[in-house]
Design a protein around this motif. Structure first.
Motif, PDB file in Angstrom:
ATOM      1  N   ALA A 190      -7.126  23.819 -12.497  1.00  0.00           N
ATOM      2  CA  ALA A 190      -8.473  24.347 -12.735  1.00  0.00           C
ATOM      3  C   ALA A 190      -8.516  25.863 -12.504  1.00  0.00           C
ATOM      4  O   ALA A 190      -9.411  26.553 -12.991  1.00  0.00           O
ATOM      5  CB  ALA A 190      -9.478  23.643 -11.825  1.00  0.00           C
ATOM      6  N   GLN A 206      -4.653  14.329  -9.012  1.00  0.00           N
ATOM      7  CA  GLN A 206      -5.748  15.137  -8.460  1.00  0.00           C
ATOM      8  C   GLN A 206      -5.326  16.538  -7.992  1.00  0.00           C
ATOM      9  O   GLN A 206      -5.965  17.537  -8.340  1.00  0.00           O
ATOM     10  CB  GLN A 206      -6.451  14.398  -7.316  1.00  0.00           C
ATOM     11  N   LYS A 213     -15.375  24.214  -1.183  1.00  0.00           N
ATOM     12  CA  LYS A 213     -16.661  23.809  -1.787  1.00  0.00           C
ATOM     13  C   LYS A 213     -16.511  22.522  -2.593  1.00  0.00           C
ATOM     14  O   LYS A 213     -17.503  21.850  -2.872  1.00  0.00           O
ATOM     15  CB  LYS A 213     -17.127  24.903  -2.757  1.00  0.00           C
ATOM     16  N   GLY A 214     -15.293  22.224  -3.008  1.00  0.00           N
ATOM     17  CA  GLY A 214     -15.063  21.109  -3.937  1.00  0.00           C
ATOM     18  C   GLY A 214     -14.774  21.699  -5.300  1.00  0.00           C
ATOM     19  O   GLY A 214     -15.418  22.678  -5.694  1.00  0.00           O
ATOM     20  N   VAL A 215     -13.797  21.133  -5.994  1.00  0.00           N
ATOM     21  CA  VAL A 215     -13.361  21.704  -7.271  1.00  0.00           C
ATOM     22  C   VAL A 215     -13.892  20.847  -8.414  1.00  0.00           C
ATOM     23  O   VAL A 215     -13.751  19.621  -8.407  1.00  0.00           O
ATOM     24  CB  VAL A 215     -11.811  21.778  -7.330  1.00  0.00           C
ATOM     25  N   GLU A 216     -14.487  21.550  -9.377  1.00  0.00           N
ATOM     26  CA  GLU A 216     -15.045  20.827 -10.524  1.00  0.00           C
ATOM     27  C   GLU A 216     -13.923  20.506 -11.509  1.00  0.00           C
ATOM     28  O   GLU A 216     -13.270  21.419 -12.034  1.00  0.00           O
ATOM     29  CB  GLU A 216     -16.090  21.727 -11.190  1.00  0.00           C
ATOM     30  N   LEU A 217     -13.693  19.226 -11.730  1.00  0.00           N
ATOM     31  CA  LEU A 217     -12.691  18.807 -12.715  1.00  0.00           C
ATOM     32  C   LEU A 217     -13.441  18.224 -13.910  1.00  0.00           C
ATOM     33  O   LEU A 217     -14.660  18.106 -13.879  1.00  0.00           O
ATOM     34  CB  LEU A 217     -11.743  17.771 -12.090  1.00  0.00           C
ATOM     35  N   THR A 277     -16.364  16.119  -9.584  1.00  0.00           N
ATOM     36  CA  THR A 277     -16.169  17.249  -8.672  1.00  0.00           C
ATOM     37  C   THR A 277     -15.615  16.688  -7.373  1.00  0.00           C
ATOM     38  O   THR A 277     -16.173  15.728  -6.821  1.00  0.00           O
ATOM     39  CB  THR A 277     -17.502  17.981  -8.414  1.00  0.00           C
ATOM     40  N   THR A 278     -14.537  17.265  -6.907  1.00  0.00           N
ATOM     41  CA  THR A 278     -13.888  16.706  -5.710  1.00  0.00           C
ATOM     42  C   THR A 278     -14.755  16.962  -4.479  1.00  0.00           C
ATOM     43  O   THR A 278     -15.577  17.878  -4.473  1.00  0.00           O
ATOM     44  CB  THR A 278     -12.502  17.354  -5.462  1.00  0.00           C
ATOM     45  N   MET A 307      -6.454  20.047  -9.563  1.00  0.00           N
ATOM     46  CA  MET A 307      -7.249  21.016  -8.796  1.00  0.00           C
ATOM     47  C   MET A 307      -6.654  22.425  -8.942  1.00  0.00           C
ATOM     48  O   MET A 307      -7.379  23.402  -9.098  1.00  0.00           O
ATOM     49  CB  MET A 307      -7.321  20.601  -7.321  1.00  0.00           C
TER      50      MET A 307
END
Ligand code: URA
Length: 242
Positions: A196, A189, A153-157, A161-162, A193
């Motif tokens: 997180a 990165q 989904k993409g990782v929120e940093l 968000t990736t 990730m």
């Protein structure tokens, strides 16, 4: 093809400082197209003209593309006051020209491209081109299908968000081994990730950048020039990813 001063060409090939190569020319050691050169400032097209130094042909290449298996403990930069850099590992005639295409952390190993082709380098790093970077990693802790779904989904940093990332579990247990493919190249990165999700990356190795794979015959610290085929693939890849 570019016309350049003879002394500049010779210095760029690592034959000495500007002063030293001027002296070489004055001594009559340099022959251009069969004629002894006496003016270090004469203009030459190095790729086209025959230049001999002490009777040896100068194999001039304007563009240099080096594939390195970056070892741990060296910095991805051209100079650093504290640590050895990736450029320090190269022979002088390449070291004075190239820069690393992007950065790997000091402890990260694996595929690093070095070149003096600023245009290609810029394209490979441009977020618009979304060039995939694939890593192998060892993780302290258990990586699960939930992580795979979250990465997809993409990782929120903290700062962004990736893009969706492909996470593949190779082994999962107290420690896990994974492969991950990301499309950006932000600072730390991959480590961020996993952080997180409270997971620590204990080993990280880049194995691919776009169509370019790490050469398994290169030990950490070793390097070679790109093959014609690899270079063409890279150039076409960034052209295609508009
Ligand atoms: N991600 C990281 O965390 N470190 C690297 O060196 C490359 C990608």
């Amino acid at each position: 093809m570019k016309r350049e001063r003879l002394d500049k060409v010779l210095a760029n090939m690592g034959l000495g400082t500007r002063k030293e190569v001027k002296a070489l020319v004055k001594q009559g050691a340099v022959v251009v197209d069969g004629v002894v050169a006496n003016d270090p400032g004469m203009h030459v097209v190095a790729e086209e003209q025959e230049i001999l130094v002490d009777g040896e042909p100068l194999n001039y290449k304007r563009w240099v593309y080096v594939l390195m298996n970056k070892p741990p403990g060296v910095i991805s930069a051209t100079e650093d006051s504290m640590h050895e850099t990736v450029v320090d590992l190269l022979p002088y005639e390449w070291a004075i020209k190239v820069h690393p295409v992007g950065r790997l952390d000091i402890d990260t190993e694996g595929l690093l491209l070095l070149t003096n082709d600023g245009q290609l380098s810029h394209s490979l790093l441009s977020p618009k081109k979304k060039v995939e970077k694939e890593y192998f990693a060892r993780i302290d802790g258990r990586v699960t299908e939930e992580h795979v779904a979250a990465f997809a989904k993409g990782v929120e940093l903290e700062d962004f968000t990736t893009l969706p990332a492909k996470l593949e579990i190779l082994s999962s247990g107290e420690n896990s081994e994974i492969r991950v493919t990301i499309m950006e190249g932000k600072f730390h990165q991959v480590k961020r990730m996993f952080a997180a999700f409270g997971l620590h990356v204990s080993y990280l190795q880049r194995v691919r950048m776009g169509p370019l794979h790490l050469d398994p015959s290169l030990e950490p610290g070793e390097y070679r020039e790109l093959t014609e085929e690899e270079l063409t693939m890279l150039q076409q890849h960034v052209k295609g990813n508009q």
